[in-house]
Design an enzyme around this catalytic site. Structure first.
Site, mmCIF file in Angstrom:
data_model
loop_
_atom_site.group_PDB
_atom_site.id
_atom_site.type_symbol
_atom_site.label_atom_id
_atom_site.label_comp_id
_atom_site.label_asym_id
_atom_site.label_seq_id
_atom_site.Cartn_x
_atom_site.Cartn_y
_atom_site.Cartn_z
ATOM 1 N N ASP A 54 -5.442 -6.438 1.909
ATOM 2 C CA ASP A 54 -5.258 -6.318 0.359
ATOM 3 C C ASP A 54 -4.274 -6.389 -0.198
ATOM 4 O O ASP A 54 -3.879 -6.306 -1.413
ATOM 5 C CB ASP A 54 -6.145 -5.029 -0.037
ATOM 6 C CG ASP A 54 -5.456 -3.726 0.682
ATOM 7 O OD1 ASP A 54 -4.179 -3.833 0.796
ATOM 8 O OD2 ASP A 54 -6.386 -2.929 0.930
ATOM 9 N N ARG A 69 -0.830 -6.720 -4.722
ATOM 10 C CA ARG A 69 -2.014 -5.698 -4.447
ATOM 11 C C ARG A 69 -3.300 -5.991 -4.961
ATOM 12 O O ARG A 69 -3.165 -6.124 -6.192
ATOM 13 C CB ARG A 69 -1.400 -4.063 -4.747
ATOM 14 C CG ARG A 69 -2.538 -3.158 -4.322
ATOM 15 C CD ARG A 69 -2.926 -3.153 -2.577
ATOM 16 N NE ARG A 69 -3.659 -2.021 -2.331
ATOM 17 C CZ ARG A 69 -4.818 -1.718 -2.386
ATOM 18 N NH1 ARG A 69 -5.684 -2.913 -2.843
ATOM 19 N NH2 ARG A 69 -5.603 -0.909 -1.783
ATOM 20 N N ASP A 74 -9.886 -2.089 -1.214
ATOM 21 C CA ASP A 74 -9.177 -1.300 -0.382
ATOM 22 C C ASP A 74 -9.669 -1.492 1.000
ATOM 23 O O ASP A 74 -11.021 -1.204 1.438
ATOM 24 C CB ASP A 74 -9.297 0.350 -0.541
ATOM 25 C CG ASP A 74 -8.336 0.803 0.317
ATOM 26 O OD1 ASP A 74 -7.227 0.257 0.658
ATOM 27 O OD2 ASP A 74 -8.486 2.237 0.649
ATOM 28 N N THR A 75 -8.770 -2.342 1.961
ATOM 29 C CA THR A 75 -8.972 -2.602 3.309
ATOM 30 C C THR A 75 -8.697 -1.584 4.017
ATOM 31 O O THR A 75 -7.623 -0.850 3.617
ATOM 32 C CB THR A 75 -8.864 -3.889 3.750
ATOM 33 O OG1 THR A 75 -7.462 -3.905 3.646
ATOM 34 C CG2 THR A 75 -9.343 -5.051 2.748
ATOM 35 N N GLU A 77 -6.519 0.376 6.892
ATOM 36 C CA GLU A 77 -5.134 0.254 7.328
ATOM 37 C C GLU A 77 -4.838 -0.389 8.665
ATOM 38 O O GLU A 77 -5.524 -0.211 9.473
ATOM 39 C CB GLU A 77 -4.388 1.327 7.260
ATOM 40 C CG GLU A 77 -4.554 2.126 5.689
ATOM 41 C CD GLU A 77 -3.628 1.365 4.759
ATOM 42 O OE1 GLU A 77 -2.716 0.623 4.757
ATOM 43 O OE2 GLU A 77 -3.752 1.738 3.608
ATOM 44 N N ARG A 136 4.078 -2.903 -6.738
ATOM 45 C CA ARG A 136 3.186 -4.174 -6.602
ATOM 46 C C ARG A 136 2.640 -4.508 -7.677
ATOM 47 O O ARG A 136 2.067 -3.511 -8.381
ATOM 48 C CB ARG A 136 2.405 -4.142 -5.259
ATOM 49 C CG ARG A 136 3.070 -3.627 -4.128
ATOM 50 C CD ARG A 136 2.077 -3.294 -2.588
ATOM 51 N NE ARG A 136 1.299 -2.019 -3.144
ATOM 52 C CZ ARG A 136 0.527 -1.405 -2.227
ATOM 53 N NH1 ARG A 136 0.327 -2.297 -1.119
ATOM 54 N NH2 ARG A 136 -0.132 -0.474 -2.559
#
Length: 191
Positions: A54, A69, A74-75, A77, A136
């Protein structure tokens, strides 16, 4: 005279319709896509680095680099420990941290396959801030007329990062569908 021209012109639009009745322009991008772009600040850039599923780096035509971003997604981590409470299915968190990390790498690989060294359109949302907490840029990434952020959700590589952004309802629908059909990371059986 005007009415005749309008009827002829509107009839021509059907030539560019797909099987779902969506009007497409000559290069395959939908009218809605073009309308979305025209109503949002955007720029064309080349993807120069994929940090994770992401987060990407792009460079515009003037050589300016942007850390992006991907907005609304949200992928899992890959560089930090995953938080199971972020990834819920059937009201239960995905507690297998190793499983989540594997899907983090799969999301990064998918992003590299789809975006690596390609030209994309970076689109800013009209509701979300331009930059996030870590400085970001927050944006949608479009490639060949497709919303890549949405593709991450459709293919089960990400969850919706709930915040204020225009496509939130659409994204939540895609996440719900992926969960219900056990697509991608939502096909977990060891919970």
């Amino acid at each position: 005279m005007f009415m005749s021209i309008f009827i002829i012109f509107s009839g021509c639009l059907d030539i560019f319709s797909d099987n779902n009745g969506n009007n497409n322009n000559y290069n395959g991008n939908s009218y809605e896509y073009q309308k979305f772009l025209n109503s949002h600040e955007h720029f064309t850039a080349k993807v120069i680095k994929i940090t994770d599923g992401d987060t990407i780096w792009v460079m515009d035509k003037n050589g300016k680099k942007y850390k992006i971003r991907l907005l609304g997604v949200d992928t899992p981590e890959i560089y930090h420990k995953n938080s199971p409470e972020k990834f819920y299915i059937n009201n239960h968190p995905i507690s297998n941290i190793t499983y989540l990390k594997v899907w983090g790498y799969k999301a990064k690989d998918y992003a590299e396959r789809m975006l690596g060294n390609k030209t994309v359109i970076v689109v800013f949302d009209n509701e979300a801030p331009r930059k996030g907490y870590y400085g970001r840029y927050l944006a949608y990434i479009f490639i060949d007329g497709d919303d890549f952020n949405e593709e991450l959700l459709k293919n089960g590589y990400a969850r919706v990062y709930v915040s204020n952004f225009e496509l939130k309802t659409k994204y939540l629908k895609e996440e719900r569908y992926a969960k219900e059909h056990k697509i991608g990371l939502w096909n977990v059986s060891n919970n």
